[in-house]
Design a protein around this motif. Sequence first.
Motif, PDB file in Angstrom:
ATOM      1  N   LEU A 256     -99.540  21.129  14.762  1.00 48.19           N
ATOM      2  CA  LEU A 256     -98.653  22.259  15.562  1.00 48.19           C
ATOM      3  C   LEU A 256     -98.432  23.372  14.492  1.00 48.19           C
ATOM      4  O   LEU A 256     -98.138  24.516  14.992  1.00 48.19           O
ATOM      5  CB  LEU A 256     -97.571  21.467  16.004  1.00 48.19           C
ATOM      6  N   GLY A 257     -98.268  23.102  13.234  1.00 52.18           N
ATOM      7  CA  GLY A 257     -97.907  23.997  12.277  1.00 52.18           C
ATOM      8  C   GLY A 257     -98.925  25.044  12.122  1.00 52.18           C
ATOM      9  O   GLY A 257     -98.767  26.279  11.734  1.00 52.18           O
ATOM     10  N   ALA A 259    -102.186  25.230  13.900  1.00 51.90           N
ATOM     11  CA  ALA A 259    -103.294  25.261  15.128  1.00 51.90           C
ATOM     12  C   ALA A 259    -102.703  24.899  16.374  1.00 51.90           C
ATOM     13  O   ALA A 259    -103.029  23.723  17.014  1.00 51.90           O
ATOM     14  CB  ALA A 259    -104.537  24.726  14.749  1.00 51.90           C
ATOM     15  N   TRP A 260    -101.484  25.505  16.524  1.00 47.84           N
ATOM     16  CA  TRP A 260    -100.712  25.067  17.876  1.00 47.84           C
ATOM     17  C   TRP A 260    -101.575  24.932  19.088  1.00 47.84           C
ATOM     18  O   TRP A 260    -101.287  24.485  20.067  1.00 47.84           O
ATOM     19  CB  TRP A 260     -99.725  26.355  18.115  1.00 47.84           C
ATOM     20  N   TRP A 261    -102.683  25.742  19.363  1.00 47.13           N
ATOM     21  CA  TRP A 261    -103.486  25.970  20.333  1.00 47.13           C
ATOM     22  C   TRP A 261    -104.040  24.554  20.877  1.00 47.13           C
ATOM     23  O   TRP A 261    -104.618  24.460  21.984  1.00 47.13           O
ATOM     24  CB  TRP A 261    -104.488  27.085  20.424  1.00 47.13           C
ATOM     25  N   LEU A 262    -104.123  23.717  19.879  1.00 46.57           N
ATOM     26  CA  LEU A 262    -104.797  22.275  20.041  1.00 46.57           C
ATOM     27  C   LEU A 262    -104.211  21.576  21.025  1.00 46.57           C
ATOM     28  O   LEU A 262    -104.737  20.875  21.776  1.00 46.57           O
ATOM     29  CB  LEU A 262    -105.046  21.422  18.719  1.00 46.57           C
ATOM     30  N   ALA A 263    -102.658  21.460  20.967  1.00 48.55           N
ATOM     31  CA  ALA A 263    -101.922  20.686  22.035  1.00 48.55           C
ATOM     32  C   ALA A 263    -101.436  21.657  22.983  1.00 48.55           C
ATOM     33  O   ALA A 263    -101.056  21.071  24.213  1.00 48.55           O
ATOM     34  CB  ALA A 263    -100.752  20.175  21.211  1.00 48.55           C
ATOM     35  N   PHE A 264    -101.354  23.110  22.811  1.00 45.54           N
ATOM     36  CA  PHE A 264    -100.781  24.126  23.857  1.00 45.54           C
ATOM     37  C   PHE A 264    -101.875  23.864  25.010  1.00 45.54           C
ATOM     38  O   PHE A 264    -101.252  23.831  26.243  1.00 45.54           O
ATOM     39  CB  PHE A 264    -100.726  25.213  23.212  1.00 45.54           C
ATOM     40  N   TRP A 265    -102.905  24.091  24.962  1.00 44.33           N
ATOM     41  CA  TRP A 265    -103.803  24.270  26.131  1.00 44.33           C
ATOM     42  C   TRP A 265    -104.023  23.159  27.050  1.00 44.33           C
ATOM     43  O   TRP A 265    -103.620  23.354  28.216  1.00 44.33           O
ATOM     44  CB  TRP A 265    -105.239  24.928  25.650  1.00 44.33           C
ATOM     45  N   PRO A 266    -104.248  21.870  26.655  1.00 42.23           N
ATOM     46  CA  PRO A 266    -104.134  20.656  27.597  1.00 42.23           C
ATOM     47  C   PRO A 266    -102.649  20.548  27.932  1.00 42.23           C
ATOM     48  O   PRO A 266    -102.492  19.958  29.077  1.00 42.23           O
ATOM     49  CB  PRO A 266    -104.677  19.545  26.549  1.00 42.23           C
TER      50      PRO A 266
END
Length: 302
Positions: A256-257, A259-266
Amino acid sequence: MTAQPLSVRSPSTMSNSLAALWRDKLAALSAVILLVVLGCAVLGPTLLADEARAMNLQARNAAPFSGGGGWLFVLGADALGRSLLARIIVASQNTMVIAFSAVACALLIGGALGLIAGYKGGWVSAVLLRLADSIMSFPSMLLAVIVLFALDPGITNVILVLAVSRIPVFLRTIRAEVLEIKERLFVTAARAMGAHTDRVLLRHIAPMVLPTAINLATLEVAFVMLVEAGLSFLGIGIQSPEVTWGLMVADGRNYLGSAWWLAFWPGLAIMLVTISLNLLSNWLRILTDPVERWRLVSKGAV
């Protein structure tokens, strides 16, 4: 905008229902989103399964909209360089299968038990209600955690656990509907003419409770999706190499710190589908209720 009374007062035809849906912009948008997700769930694994598994370590945690890797990497890449877009599309199948299968099983079993409990009454209703109370005494998440901790957390077990946890909801709701419907004149007339219990339940009462059951099932699909995502996030849901949106969120929490997009898109996919299900369920409830259907007219939706 001129109202169309015929479409409002005669929504039984498919064309009138679709016209009503199209004029309610939020409900129409929700339906479009759900159709797109269902299309991805059906076709995604066939078309993009290889792309979702292909690793490219040079593209590890690639940022979204960075312009590298082609359109599949428009949402970025995960820690192994796999396309997030491809994985979200492929993961939609497991997510939808779990949610819809669990709710379908709960609807069939809970609906049948609710019909019996409401129509028979007496000790039959008391036993079924106590059974429902015993299941509802455990929160859905806690019950799933306990069972899946002892069993293999595969897709089948997740579906069964979630279905069992939602059976009491359908049982109690449909029982309450049947208690009121069975006192109506058309049911009394059917019994007076010698109609068998099965015929009264299936031909006369079940069609009356079907709109309520469908609306409730729509809401329950959203709830089951959130529970499955929570289980995967806790590490006791679906396990790799299978993939669901909840598992993707769980895999991305360590980044999250950076590469926030790994959790954001799903997570965004889960949010959009659950909101769409809630909006569409509300529209269905109003459309199928003759008492409240005027609200669609007053909003200019139909």
